[in-house]
Design a protein around this motif. Structure first.
Motif, PDB file in Angstrom:
ATOM      1  N   ALA A  10       0.836  -1.204   0.000  1.00 26.77           N
ATOM      2  CA  ALA A  10       0.000   0.000   0.000  1.00 26.77           C
ATOM      3  C   ALA A  10       0.871   1.254   0.000  1.00 26.77           C
ATOM      4  O   ALA A  10       0.600   2.231  -0.690  1.00 26.77           O
ATOM      5  CB  ALA A  10      -0.931  -0.011   1.212  1.00 26.77           C
ATOM      6  N   ARG A  11       1.957   1.205   0.780  1.00 23.82           N
ATOM      7  CA  ARG A  11       2.824   2.378   0.886  1.00 23.82           C
ATOM      8  C   ARG A  11       3.627   2.623  -0.388  1.00 23.82           C
ATOM      9  O   ARG A  11       3.979   3.757  -0.702  1.00 23.82           O
ATOM     10  CB  ARG A  11       3.809   2.186   2.039  1.00 23.82           C
ATOM     11  CG  ARG A  11       3.194   2.355   3.408  1.00 23.82           C
ATOM     12  CD  ARG A  11       4.163   1.884   4.457  1.00 23.82           C
ATOM     13  NE  ARG A  11       3.854   2.423   5.763  1.00 23.82           N
ATOM     14  CZ  ARG A  11       3.922   1.718   6.883  1.00 23.82           C
ATOM     15  NH1 ARG A  11       4.263   0.447   6.846  1.00 23.82           N
ATOM     16  NH2 ARG A  11       3.661   2.281   8.038  1.00 23.82           N
ATOM     17  N   ALA A  44       2.477   4.024  -5.174  1.00 21.94           N
ATOM     18  CA  ALA A  44       2.750   5.084  -6.152  1.00 21.94           C
ATOM     19  C   ALA A  44       3.910   4.710  -7.068  1.00 21.94           C
ATOM     20  O   ALA A  44       4.042   5.250  -8.161  1.00 21.94           O
ATOM     21  CB  ALA A  44       3.041   6.389  -5.437  1.00 21.94           C
ATOM     22  N   LEU A 104      -5.830   9.326  -8.136  1.00 19.35           N
ATOM     23  CA  LEU A 104      -6.789   8.246  -7.926  1.00 19.35           C
ATOM     24  C   LEU A 104      -8.177   8.714  -8.323  1.00 19.35           C
ATOM     25  O   LEU A 104      -8.502   9.894  -8.190  1.00 19.35           O
ATOM     26  CB  LEU A 104      -6.786   7.835  -6.456  1.00 19.35           C
ATOM     27  CG  LEU A 104      -5.454   7.278  -5.940  1.00 19.35           C
ATOM     28  CD1 LEU A 104      -5.477   7.206  -4.414  1.00 19.35           C
ATOM     29  CD2 LEU A 104      -5.193   5.902  -6.530  1.00 19.35           C
ATOM     30  N   ASP A 132     -11.518   7.773   2.365  1.00 24.96           N
ATOM     31  CA  ASP A 132     -11.886   8.772   3.363  1.00 24.96           C
ATOM     32  C   ASP A 132     -12.805   8.165   4.423  1.00 24.96           C
ATOM     33  O   ASP A 132     -12.754   8.533   5.595  1.00 24.96           O
ATOM     34  CB  ASP A 132     -12.579   9.946   2.662  1.00 24.96           C
ATOM     35  CG  ASP A 132     -13.014  11.006   3.642  1.00 24.96           C
ATOM     36  OD1 ASP A 132     -12.124  11.671   4.193  1.00 24.96           O
ATOM     37  OD2 ASP A 132     -14.225  11.142   3.879  1.00 24.96           O
ATOM     38  N   PRO A 164     -11.295   4.675   7.763  1.00 24.28           N
ATOM     39  CA  PRO A 164     -10.959   4.618   9.189  1.00 24.28           C
ATOM     40  C   PRO A 164     -12.199   4.608  10.065  1.00 24.28           C
ATOM     41  O   PRO A 164     -12.289   3.823  11.020  1.00 24.28           O
ATOM     42  CB  PRO A 164     -10.144   5.899   9.414  1.00 24.28           C
ATOM     43  CG  PRO A 164      -9.637   6.289   8.082  1.00 24.28           C
ATOM     44  CD  PRO A 164     -10.658   5.823   7.090  1.00 24.28           C
ATOM     45  N   ASN A 210      -4.777  -0.550   6.382  1.00 25.67           N
ATOM     46  CA  ASN A 210      -3.534  -0.034   5.801  1.00 25.67           C
ATOM     47  C   ASN A 210      -3.725   0.653   4.452  1.00 25.67           C
ATOM     48  O   ASN A 210      -2.793   1.259   3.944  1.00 25.67           O
ATOM     49  CB  ASN A 210      -2.521  -1.168   5.643  1.00 25.67           C
ATOM     50  CG  ASN A 210      -1.790  -1.435   6.938  1.00 25.67           C
ATOM     51  OD1 ASN A 210      -1.704  -0.561   7.783  1.00 25.67           O
ATOM     52  ND2 ASN A 210      -1.268  -2.639   7.087  1.00 25.67           N
ATOM     53  N   LEU A 211      -4.931   0.543   3.885  1.00 24.87           N
ATOM     54  CA  LEU A 211      -5.136   1.125   2.559  1.00 24.87           C
ATOM     55  C   LEU A 211      -4.926   2.635   2.540  1.00 24.87           C
ATOM     56  O   LEU A 211      -4.611   3.216   1.508  1.00 24.87           O
ATOM     57  CB  LEU A 211      -6.544   0.793   2.039  1.00 24.87           C
ATOM     58  CG  LEU A 211      -6.665  -0.557   1.338  1.00 24.87           C
ATOM     59  CD1 LEU A 211      -8.082  -0.762   0.854  1.00 24.87           C
ATOM     60  CD2 LEU A 211      -5.709  -0.645   0.152  1.00 24.87           C
ATOM     61  N   PHE A 247      -2.505   4.153   3.555  1.00 24.98           N
ATOM     62  CA  PHE A 247      -1.118   4.419   3.155  1.00 24.98           C
ATOM     63  C   PHE A 247      -1.014   4.651   1.650  1.00 24.98           C
ATOM     64  O   PHE A 247      -0.140   5.376   1.193  1.00 24.98           O
ATOM     65  CB  PHE A 247      -0.204   3.261   3.542  1.00 24.98           C
ATOM     66  CG  PHE A 247       0.013   3.132   5.025  1.00 24.98           C
ATOM     67  CD1 PHE A 247       0.244   4.263   5.802  1.00 24.98           C
ATOM     68  CD2 PHE A 247       0.013   1.894   5.640  1.00 24.98           C
ATOM     69  CE1 PHE A 247       0.452   4.160   7.171  1.00 24.98           C
ATOM     70  CE2 PHE A 247       0.224   1.780   7.006  1.00 24.98           C
ATOM     71  CZ  PHE A 247       0.440   2.911   7.778  1.00 24.98           C
ATOM     72  N   LEU A 248      -1.898   3.999   0.898  1.00 27.88           N
ATOM     73  CA  LEU A 248      -1.901   4.156  -0.551  1.00 27.88           C
ATOM     74  C   LEU A 248      -2.123   5.617  -0.925  1.00 27.88           C
ATOM     75  O   LEU A 248      -1.471   6.162  -1.814  1.00 27.88           O
ATOM     76  CB  LEU A 248      -3.016   3.281  -1.123  1.00 27.88           C
ATOM     77  CG  LEU A 248      -2.875   2.774  -2.545  1.00 27.88           C
ATOM     78  CD1 LEU A 248      -3.644   1.476  -2.691  1.00 27.88           C
ATOM     79  CD2 LEU A 248      -3.389   3.773  -3.539  1.00 27.88           C
ATOM     80  N   LEU A 249      -3.031   6.233  -0.191  1.00 29.77           N
ATOM     81  CA  LEU A 249      -3.334   7.645  -0.411  1.00 29.77           C
ATOM     82  C   LEU A 249      -2.100   8.506  -0.133  1.00 29.77           C
ATOM     83  O   LEU A 249      -1.770   9.407  -0.902  1.00 29.77           O
ATOM     84  CB  LEU A 249      -4.459   8.028   0.545  1.00 29.77           C
ATOM     85  CG  LEU A 249      -5.539   8.965   0.068  1.00 29.77           C
ATOM     86  CD1 LEU A 249      -6.182   8.436  -1.177  1.00 29.77           C
ATOM     87  CD2 LEU A 249      -6.578   9.121   1.160  1.00 29.77           C
ATOM     88  N   SER A 279       0.965   7.493  -0.167  1.00 30.29           N
ATOM     89  CA  SER A 279       1.989   7.122  -1.133  1.00 30.29           C
ATOM     90  C   SER A 279       1.860   7.963  -2.392  1.00 30.29           C
ATOM     91  O   SER A 279       2.836   8.528  -2.896  1.00 30.29           O
ATOM     92  CB  SER A 279       1.860   5.633  -1.449  1.00 30.29           C
ATOM     93  OG  SER A 279       2.642   5.285  -2.557  1.00 30.29           O
ATOM     94  N   VAL A 280       0.629   8.046  -2.886  1.00 27.44           N
ATOM     95  CA  VAL A 280       0.386   8.815  -4.105  1.00 27.44           C
ATOM     96  C   VAL A 280       0.672  10.297  -3.859  1.00 27.44           C
ATOM     97  O   VAL A 280       1.318  10.966  -4.664  1.00 27.44           O
ATOM     98  CB  VAL A 280      -1.070   8.607  -4.580  1.00 27.44           C
ATOM     99  CG1 VAL A 280      -1.398   9.524  -5.733  1.00 27.44           C
ATOM    100  CG2 VAL A 280      -1.274   7.158  -4.982  1.00 27.44           C
ATOM    101  N   PRO A 329      -7.978  13.081   3.634  1.00 26.29           N
ATOM    102  CA  PRO A 329      -7.910  11.679   4.023  1.00 26.29           C
ATOM    103  C   PRO A 329      -7.939  11.529   5.538  1.00 26.29           C
ATOM    104  O   PRO A 329      -7.445  12.395   6.249  1.00 26.29           O
ATOM    105  CB  PRO A 329      -6.557  11.236   3.466  1.00 26.29           C
ATOM    106  CG  PRO A 329      -5.778  12.487   3.249  1.00 26.29           C
ATOM    107  CD  PRO A 329      -6.771  13.565   2.971  1.00 26.29           C
ATOM    108  N   GLY A 330      -8.574  10.482   5.996  1.00 24.29           N
ATOM    109  CA  GLY A 330      -8.655  10.252   7.429  1.00 24.29           C
ATOM    110  C   GLY A 330      -7.277   9.976   7.998  1.00 24.29           C
ATOM    111  O   GLY A 330      -6.523   9.207   7.443  1.00 24.29           O
TER     112      GLY A 330
END
Lengths: 102, 233
Positions: free
Chosen positions: A20-21, A24, A33, A42, A45, B66-67, B69-71, B73-74, B228-229
């Motif tokens: 996930a990290r 990019a 995205l 959003d 969480p 963990n998703l 983190f994708l946000l 990352s971008v 993002p949260g």
């Protein structure tokens, strides 16, 4: 839990975290995205932590129990988290209630 | 940085303690922390494993958490100038909510540094490591302390409390509140679903509920998109 299962979980969760990290790195070009994906992220969480907290507070042993030390502790912890946004204070107040409950 | 690090201590300690309290060894807990470097996912996984959840439920739930983190990352890939693959992988591993927040804040307050930002990388690595080191140390401390505690003590309630401390500040928009409400109700209604699969079901339906509310908001003209949260660890 078996040791093999624990290690498998550790490896899979860690690989997932890194994937996930590092996403990019593998996304082509614009690196933007789609809005609906951003919107889902959003909401994530809030949905995830609610799904974990609610049963732990209201049904710790499997059956729903609305009056317990945990419910009172969680109620106060929500107030503290809301007013202070402090992880430390939230834990302190919540644990104090559970520990001191008659 | 100060107040941020203050939040690291209790959360990392809970993460370490949650591992051993749920039947993981100290070594397993430390390796989990070093490899995943993701507090919320580590706590959730430990908790679910200890509760007897199926492996797939553990992995899916942790991945969902963990998703975010994708946000990051971008977003980070736009803020940080390109590096070699290894450097990028290292930077990716170190992504946290806090490191992202700091870099984002810095580049929005000093927009001239955004491009050709030779100082952006040292800043990011500094912020990330200043978070990583105390995180790992407190995790170790939590695992050691937790291994000396009875597993049925009231302290096990620290895990749901830490989630509560992450949930409450996230509830800043109607769609997020709806997502939390739906997820909470479903998690109770589906309590008897096998091997804790209720968690996954609750998260998915919670998100659908949140999306529906945000669609309705948009059709009535209100704005609904937030940042993002942010979640610790």
């Amino acid at each position: 839990v078996s040791t093999g299962e624990v290690w498998l979980a550790i490896v899979l969760v860690s690989v997932g975290a890194l994937a996930a990290r590092a996403a990019a790195l593998f996304l082509p070009g614009e690196r933007r995205l789609p809005p609906v994906v951003v919107e889902c992220f959003d909401l994530l969480p809030a949905a995830a932590f609610a799904a974990l907290v609610v049963p732990a507070v209201l049904a710790p042993t499997g059956g729903v129990d609305l009056v317990s030390a945990r419910v009172v502790a969680a109620g106060l912890a929500v107030l503290v988290a809301w007013r202070t946004r402090s992880m430390a204070l939230t834990l302190l107040v919540g644990l104090a209630v559970v520990l001191l409950w008659p | 940085m100060g107040p941020i690090l203050l939040g690291v201590v209790p959360f990392a300690t809970v993460a370490g303690a949650a591992g051993v309290q749920n039947g993981l060894s100290v070594t397993e807990t430390i390796c989990f922390s070093l490899l995943s470097f993701s507090g919320a996912a580590q706590i959730v996984s430990s908790d679910l494993l200890g509760g007897g959840a199926d492996l797939w439920v553990v992995v899916v739930t942790a991945q969902v958490i963990n998703l975010r983190f994708l946000l990051y990352s971008v977003a980070l890939s736009r803020l940080l100038p390109p590096r070699k693959l290894l450097g990028r992988l290292g930077a990716a591993y170190l992504i946290t909510d806090h490191a992202y927040a700091l870099v984002e804040q810095r580049s929005s307050t000093a927009p001239r540094q955004r491009h050709g930002a030779a100082t952006q990388w040292p800043f990011y690595l500094g912020a990330a490591l200043a978070f990583w080191v105390p995180w790992q140390l407190c995790n170790l401390a939590g695992a050691l302390v937790g291994s000396r505690m009875p597993t049925d003590s009231a302290l096990t309630f620290a895990v749901p409390l830490s989630f509560l401390a992450l949930l409450v500040p996230a509830l800043v928009s109607a769609p997020r509140v709806a997502a939390a409400l739906v997820a909470g109700v479903v998690s109770l209604a589906a309590l008897r679903a096998p091997a804790h699969s209720s968690v996954v079901l609750a998260i998915v339906l919670g998100m659908v509920g949140g999306l529906l509310v945000s669609r309705r908001q948009r059709s009535t003209g209100a704005t609904s998109i937030e940042g993002p949260g942010r979640v610790d660890g």
